[in-house]
Design a protein around this motif. Structure first.
Motif, short mmCIF file in Angstrom:
data_model
loop_
_atom_site.label_atom_id
_atom_site.label_comp_id
_atom_site.label_asym_id
_atom_site.label_seq_id
_atom_site.Cartn_x
_atom_site.Cartn_y
_atom_site.Cartn_z
N PRO A 109 -28.24 89.24 12.11
CA PRO A 109 -27.11 88.18 11.93
C PRO A 109 -26.05 88.52 13.07
CG PRO A 109 -26.81 89.59 10.28
CD PRO A 109 -28.10 90.03 10.99
N ASP A 110 -25.39 87.30 13.68
CA ASP A 110 -24.22 87.40 14.32
C ASP A 110 -23.05 87.67 13.54
OD1 ASP A 110 -25.65 86.85 16.89
OD2 ASP A 110 -25.13 84.63 16.51
N ALA A 111 -22.22 88.66 13.54
CA ALA A 111 -21.27 88.82 12.58
C ALA A 111 -19.99 88.91 13.27
CB ALA A 111 -21.60 90.33 11.82
N PHE A 112 -18.93 88.28 12.86
CA PHE A 112 -17.57 88.64 13.52
C PHE A 112 -16.52 88.39 12.57
CE2 PHE A 112 -19.44 84.35 14.02
CZ PHE A 112 -18.43 83.59 13.66
N ASP A 113 -15.22 88.84 12.89
CA ASP A 113 -13.96 88.68 12.15
C ASP A 113 -13.29 86.94 12.70
OD1 ASP A 113 -12.09 89.35 10.33
OD2 ASP A 113 -11.04 90.72 11.80
N CYS A 114 -12.66 86.34 11.76
CA CYS A 114 -12.35 85.26 11.93
C CYS A 114 -10.68 85.08 11.32
CB CYS A 114 -13.04 83.91 11.70
SG CYS A 114 -12.42 82.33 11.87
#
Length: 159
Positions: free
Chosen positions: A67-72
């Motif tokens: 998965p693409d994972a990032f903070d938002c």
């Protein structure tokens, strides 16, 4: 907040009247566009059209996924629209922005699903061979439209 994403569903953020697509599709179409092999406009007439539903990453295909994972950062009043590919094909930024005006956030998923259903009905009614087209959709399986709307509620003061 934290977002992990895989597949061709999308997450949009609506903030202060602006729409931002937070996720990238994991699809052959998106990959071909990203690499400059086709444009969004030319895809439907390209040799790749037959692969328009091909997903390059998905949950459950392999034992592990990527998965693409990032903070938002989420701010009070932000709204997030989680839309499957059966829905986001029919959404525009203007429709997402208009959906916020005077609508209860709980009513929005149904409104979006109705939008997708209406578009499919228009496409069917424009086809001269309506019965044939309906059979084809049943046999091939039309995309499922799914919508979820989340809102970051404004903070309330605690006395």
């Amino acid at each position: 907040g934290f977002i992990a994403h895989v597949g061709d569903s999308r997450i949009y953020m609506l903030r202060a009247g602006q729409v931002v697509q937070l996720t990238e599709d994991h699809s052959l179409v998106h990959e071909l566009i990203r690499r400059g092999r086709v444009t969004k406009e030319s895809f439907e007439t390209s040799a790749y059209k037959q692969y328009k539903n091909a997903v390059t990453r998905a949950v459950g295909v392999y034992e592990t996924g990527q998965p693409d994972a990032f903070d938002c950062e989420s701010r009070p009043g932000d709204q997030f629209r989680l839309c499957s590919d059966g829905l986001h094909h029919y959404l525009t930024d203007a429709k997402i922005i208009d959906s916020r005006k005077g609508e209860d956030v709980k009513a929005l998923p149904k409104k979006f699903i109705d939008l997708a259903a209406a578009h499919r009905a228009i496409l069917l009614s424009r086809d001269k061979a309506v019965i044939c087209m309906r059979k084809r959709l049943v046999n091939l399986g039309a995309d499922v439209a799914t919508a979820l709307v989340l809102e970051d509620a404004p903070a309330t003061a605690v006395a």
